[in-house]
Design an enzyme around this catalytic site. Structure first.
Site, PDB file in Angstrom:
ATOM      1  N   GLU A 195       1.020  -0.504  -5.268  1.00 27.82           N
ATOM      2  CA  GLU A 195      -0.035   0.492  -5.447  1.00 27.82           C
ATOM      3  C   GLU A 195       0.654   1.836  -5.698  1.00 27.82           C
ATOM      4  O   GLU A 195       1.034   2.535  -4.759  1.00 27.82           O
ATOM      5  CB  GLU A 195      -0.937   0.574  -4.212  1.00 27.82           C
ATOM      6  N   ASP A 227       0.831  -1.199   0.000  1.00 25.99           N
ATOM      7  CA  ASP A 227       0.000   0.000   0.000  1.00 25.99           C
ATOM      8  C   ASP A 227       0.874   1.260   0.000  1.00 25.99           C
ATOM      9  O   ASP A 227       1.963   1.279   0.570  1.00 25.99           O
ATOM     10  CB  ASP A 227      -0.901   0.006   1.241  1.00 25.99           C
TER      11      ASP A 227
END
Length: 678
Positions: free
Chosen positions: A392, A337
């Site tokens: 990401e 993330d």
């Protein structure tokens, strides 16, 4: 393979002006790798920090506890085992600021610290202040909101008969990655926090039946605030206790493996919760133990702390954290993330990326963050060759998915974050007849083709309150009144079902080398996602997935679910995601038709809101007889059955749209078909 400027330029000649910057970060990566080899014995030893730090039980049942807290001048282990006595179990400090204690067994073979009992470390600072913290490497913490939102650390040491024993080997690494993004807590129709056990029993079979081969689990790393979606991590080695205990998570993963499902962890190393009493923040009283001090160590939008990736001990902590989730829980890889935040000093805040290469190699780059990601990918791929890592990143950083050993950052895949933005923008701002077909196709294929991408039409971001899912944009309030088969098929519902299927299929087939779907979106989940919070009266009504609507045979949600399964299972047979990029032979703006070939299949899409086309000529490279293997117009998918799926199509050996042959198909308005050679 090793770093080679010629090889980099073969990948992308536009990188030539930035070779010095690429070489500079590669040198920094190599320096860290050599340091780890020289002083720690290499990746294998360095990433096993959890066997040195935190609590480890020896064969004689003594417990060794170590903690890095250089600023403390005294440290004592306190807990239920010693009635929270602040002097009975002092730790000793070494020259590196590591505190240590061995707690002998209270009887032969019996730990002095009881299983699941609470404990803390109590420290005295140079100022004379006493602080108490949760051990940083703790493997289980629990929260009793009726008492306090602050977590309690617990000593997890179940009896051998209570430990989960893994039964299944991990499945082979998928060639075509079909990811089901899931959150355990919302995976129930009931308004509550669902459990690992319930997910194992009720949701895993659904995922398998839908044809996905990979699960991406969100919010597993412990986080203080449920509504943070797991992105405010307090305890990096603790599996969230909201959903059950560690053994139950192991059972979930092992059961998934038994079903042939790969399991990825949504890992958050981009930042950490700023909590002091139960997090890493100010752990030894200083601002800069795990994080940068001052404003450099704070993310102004996320209100969280930012790691110091240039610190030896921080690298040990984070790299060991990755290794721990693999060794202890048998995760098969990670979705990282917030990679954009990690790679740039501006963290992507207030910054748009134009695609200019100076943005990727100039002063805005955080080299320490990039080098950490290189080390993380290199270490995990070295130790676990079949691991999968996904980034990401919204910036489009070149070489992100090229091995670190050759000068890249080392991920296997990147998320194609522009694709969902494109679909939402179209649905929000454009009439169907104004859709720019060329622009849609460009968005789907505009990627670095030697670096693999995960395509998705929507993810958890679009499901959250304040945004809308594709199904909601398409059908809005009629989802509450006209989704029953005994109600009329209104124009809104007809359009919604048709475009929901088409958007997902063209994204799946054209958009990348992997595909991702967020839990519930496959059947057009009828409501948004909103976690219990003060603003909604702490209600769980929207913090769930309404499986009841897709299981109700009278409702039309089943059609979208059926199509999702058919789409995935077709890829399982033909592996277009693992095939080279599609050849797009037609992007017709007037007809709103797209035609392309991939993995030996011929895909035809008619996005026109009103026009159907009989005997529509489409090009195809390979001659022969073709048949329809998937039609979005089938009755089982909520279509009108205007397409004869039993028909055969013979090619004519004349060039058409740059292909060697052509055939003719009937393609009704808002339908898509997939043809395969007989």
């Amino acid at each position: 393979m090793s770093y080679n400027e010629k090889a980099i330029l073969e990948l992308d000649p536009w990188l030539e002006p930035f070779l010095p910057a690429i070489a500079h970060r590669y040198e920094a990566f190599t320096k860290w790798k050599n340091t780890i080899q020289a002083h720690e014995g290499g990746y294998d030893a360095f990433t096993k920090g959890f066997l040195k730090f935190g609590f480890n039980v020896r064969e004689d049942s003594s417990v060794v506890y170590r903690e890095w807290a250089p600023n403390a001048i005294e440290a004592v282990l306190i807990g239920e085992f010693n009635d929270w006595h602040r002097t009975s179990h002092p730790l000793k400090k070494d020259e590196y600021g590591v505190w240590e204690i061995t707690v002998p067994p209270k009887a032969p073979g019996v730990c002095a610290i009881s299983h699941d009992s609470r404990l803390k470390i109590s420290m005295i600072l140079p100022t004379g202040e006493r602080i108490e913290r949760l051990p940083t490497w703790i493997r289980r913490v629990t929260q009793d909101l009726s008492v306090s939102p602050v977590y309690d650390a617990r000593f997890w040491n179940p009896l051998p008969e209570d430990r989960y024993v893994f039964k299944n080997k991990a499945p082979p690494k998928p060639a075509s990655l079909r990811i089901y993004e899931a959150h355990v807590g919302i995976a129930s129709s009931e308004p509550k926090v669902a459990t690992y056990k319930e997910f194992t029993t009720n949701v895993l079979p659904r995922i398998k039946a839908l044809g996905y081969n990979t699960i991406q689990l969100m919010a597993i790393m412990e986080h203080a605030y449920y509504a943070s979606f797991g992105y405010q991590v307090t305890n990096f080695f603790a599996a969230s206790s909201r959903f059950g205990n560690p053994e139950e998570l192991k059972e979930l993963i092992d059961t998934a493996h038994g079903l042939g499902l790969t399991v990825l962890l949504d890992v958050v190393h981009s930042h950490a919760c700023k909590n002091v009493l139960d997090g890493l923040n100010l752990f030894d009283g200083t601002d800069h133990l795990y994080f940068h001090e001052g404003s450099k160590g704070r993310h102004e939008l996320w209100d969280s702390r930012l790691f110091n990736y240039g610190s030896h001990e921080v690298l040990r902590f984070l790299l060991s954290n990755l290794r721990f989730w693999i060794d202890e829980y048998h995760f098969d890889g990670f979705r990282f993330d917030g990679v954009t935040s990690m790679m740039y000093v501006h963290h992507g805040i207030g910054t748009g990326f134009s695609g200019g290469y100076h943005e990727y190699f100039g002063g805005g780059v955080d080299q320490e963050g990039v080098v950490y990601l290189m080390l993380a990918n290199d270490a995990m791929h070295t130790l676990f060759p079949d691991i999968i890592t996904i980034a990401e990143d919204v910036s489009g950083m070149p070489l992100l998915c090229i091995p670190a050993s050759t000068g890249g950052v080392g991920f296997d895949y990147r998320l194609s974050m522009a694709i969902p933005d494109k679909w939402i923008k179209l649905l929000k701002h454009s009439q169907d007849d104004a859709w720019d077909i060329g622009d849609i196709v460009h968005t789907l294929i505009n990627r670095r083709h030697l670096e693999k991408s995960i395509a998705y039409a929507e993810s958890h971001d679009q499901a959250l309150v304040g945004d809308k899912t594709i199904a909601f944009w398409l059908m809005d309030k009629e989802m509450y009144t006209n989704m029953s088969d005994i109600s009329p098929m209104t124009p809104v519902i007809s359009r919604g079902l048709a475009l929901h299927k088409m958007i997902r299929l063209i994204t799946h087939a054209l958009g990348g080398e992997g595909y991702l779907n967020f839990i519930g979106n496959e059947f057009g989940h009828p409501e948004w996602l909103d976690f219990p919070r003060e603003g909604n009266g702490n209600s769980f009504h929207y913090a769930r997935r309404q499986w009841n609507v897709v299981d109700d045979d009278l409702l039309r949600y089943k059609y979208l679910n059926n199509f999702d399964a058919a789409m995935n299972n077709l890829d399982a047979r033909h592996n277009w995601l693992a095939a080279p990029q599609a050849w797009v032979s037609l992007k017709h703006e007037g007809d709103k038709v797209v035609v392309f070939e991939r993995a030996g299949l011929l895909f035809v899409f008619n996005f026109h809101p009103t026009n159907s086309f009989t005997d529509y000529r489409v090009g195809v490279d390979v001659a022969g007889e073709y048949k329809i293997v998937l039609s979005s117009d089938d009755k089982q998918y909520g279509g009108f059955e205007n397409i004869d799926v039993k028909a055969k199509f013979q090619t004519t050996p004349l060039e058409w749209n740059g292909r060697k042959n052509w055939l003719q198909v009937y393609i009704p308005s808002r339908t898509s078909i997939v043809l395969a050679k007989v």
